[in-house]
Structures are given as structure tokens and as C-alpha cells.
Design an enzyme around this catalytic site. Structure first.
Site, PDB file in Angstrom:
ATOM      1  N   TYR A   2      -4.492  11.958   6.250  1.00  0.00           N
ATOM      2  CA  TYR A   2      -4.107  10.494   5.785  1.00  0.00           C
ATOM      3  C   TYR A   2      -3.134   9.850   7.110  1.00  0.00           C
ATOM      4  CZ  TYR A   2      -2.739   6.310   3.247  1.00  0.00           C
ATOM      5  OH  TYR A   2      -2.318   5.077   2.774  1.00  0.00           O
ATOM      6  N   GLY A  34       0.825  -1.188  -0.023  1.00  0.00           N
ATOM      7  CA  GLY A  34      -0.106   0.091   0.051  1.00  0.00           C
ATOM      8  C   GLY A  34       0.829   1.171   0.019  1.00  0.00           C
ATOM      9  N   CYS A  35       0.411   2.223   0.628  1.00  0.00           N
ATOM     10  CA  CYS A  35       1.124   3.527   0.561  1.00  0.00           C
ATOM     11  C   CYS A  35       2.429   3.358   1.314  1.00  0.00           C
ATOM     12  CB  CYS A  35       0.260   4.631   1.356  1.00  0.00           C
ATOM     13  SG  CYS A  35       0.958   6.185   1.280  1.00  0.00           S
ATOM     14  N   PHE A  36       3.484   3.941   0.950  1.00  0.00           N
ATOM     15  CA  PHE A  36       4.627   3.820   1.625  1.00  0.00           C
ATOM     16  C   PHE A  36       4.824   4.609   2.868  1.00  0.00           C
ATOM     17  CE2 PHE A  36       6.585   6.145  -2.394  1.00  0.00           C
ATOM     18  CZ  PHE A  36       6.000   7.314  -1.958  1.00  0.00           C
ATOM     19  N   TRP A  37       3.925   5.626   3.128  1.00  0.00           N
ATOM     20  CA  TRP A  37       3.929   6.528   4.423  1.00  0.00           C
ATOM     21  C   TRP A  37       3.899   5.620   5.318  1.00  0.00           C
ATOM     22  CZ3 TRP A  37       0.318  10.775   2.228  1.00  0.00           C
ATOM     23  CH2 TRP A  37       0.895  11.471   1.207  1.00  0.00           C
TER      24      TRP A  37
END
Length: 175
Positions: A152, A9-12
């Protein structure tokens, strides 16, 4: 030191969680798994580059075992979702593990098998040879720490950080 390249998913979110663990010396957000040379965030977001948002996690396996790094990975995202995580959709958000040698491939396969048992099957995480790695733009590095109030981060990343702090407390850095 050992480095695993993981996409979930999102790397954050991955970046935020791995930075909280003892033995992790570096987490770098980037792009890999596609064919486009020198991708940037905007091009990866189109889903047309073939690249996934990923992190390169460098850690000391004498402090935090390889299996823990990989089990955390499978605890951070739903590896049964094909090309998405929550509202993030597209191949750039796929669940993938990129190996640099056969020893890593075997570790990754064993971790995926453990995850399949934990998630009652249906795991779609791919295990791929690590192609060229492209470091993401500077503003993506340590994004959660730099932007703790961002929507987010509050809604998606923070709950994951809290979950891992509870589940893997013995490996969490003291504040």
C-alpha cells in the site's frame, strides 16, 4: 502552534506527506467523528463506529501557512469521492475537516471553496465540530517510514509524497 484534524482516506497517506513538510512538528493518526467510545482499528474498519481515519497535524503557521496545510490536504485526495478514496471504501475513509473553534471553521470553509474551484465543483468534504479524538494504535504512527516496502505504501502513499514534494517544494524538508 496550531493543530488541524483532517480526514481524507487512509491516514497513512496523510501522515506520510505531512511529515515531509517544514514547520510540521507532529502528525498523529487517530479516529474521530463517530459515536463509539475508544474505537480500535478493527472496529473502525467495519464502518460501524462512525469514526473516520484522521490525522492531527500540529504545525507552526509562521513557517508554513495554514492555507498551505489545507491546500495540501485537498491535493492529497479526491474530495469529490463520497465515503471512499480509491479502493478504500466506507465512511471511515470520508473526506472531512474537524474544527476546534469558529476561526478554524472559517479557514476550513475557505479552503473547501478553493478546492471546489480547483476540482470543478462536486466537493463532498464535510466540515464538522471536532468531537472526541482517539489516537490510533502505535503501529499506525509514522507507518510509511516504518514500512516503506509495504504494498500500500509503494502503490498509494509514495506517489502522493512525490506529488506534494513537487507541488509544494518550497515547504518540503531537506533530506
Amino acid at each position: 502552534m496550531t493543530t488541524f484534524v483532517l480526514a481524507g482516506g487512509c491516514f497513512w497517506c496523510l501522515d506520510a506527506v505531512y511529515r515531509t513538510l517544514r514547520g510540521v512538528s507532529a502528525v498523529v493518526s487517530g479516529y474521530t467523528g463517530g459515536l463509539t467510545a475508544f474505537p480500535d482499528y478493527e472496529s473502525v474498519c467495519t464502518g460501524m463506529t462512525g469514526h473516520a481515519e484522521a490525522v492531527a497535524v500540529t504545525f507552526d503557521p509562521t513557517v508554513i501557512p495554514e492555507d498551505v496545510i489545507l491546500d495540501v490536504f485537498f491535493s492529497l485526495h479526491d474530495p469529490r469521492q463520497l465515503n471512499r478514496q480509491g479502493n478504500d471504501r466506507g465512511t471511515q475513509y470520508r473526506s472531512a475537516m474537524f474544527y476546534s473553534d469558529d476561526a478554524q471553521r472559517l479557514l476550513f470553509e475557505a479552503a473547501r471553496n478553493r478546492a471546489s474551484d480547483a476540482w470543478d465543483g462536486g466537493v463532498v468534504t464535510t466540515i464538522e465540530t471536532l468531537p472526541r479524538w482517539y489516537e490510533a494504535e502505535g503501529y499506525h504512527q509514522d507507518f510509511f517510514a516504518k514500512n516503506p516496502g509495504q504494498g500500500y505504501c509503494m502503490a498509494v502513499a509514495l506517489p502522493k509524497v512525490v506529488k506534494i514534494r513537487k507541488s509544494y517544494a518550497e515547504y518540503v524538508l531537506s533530506s
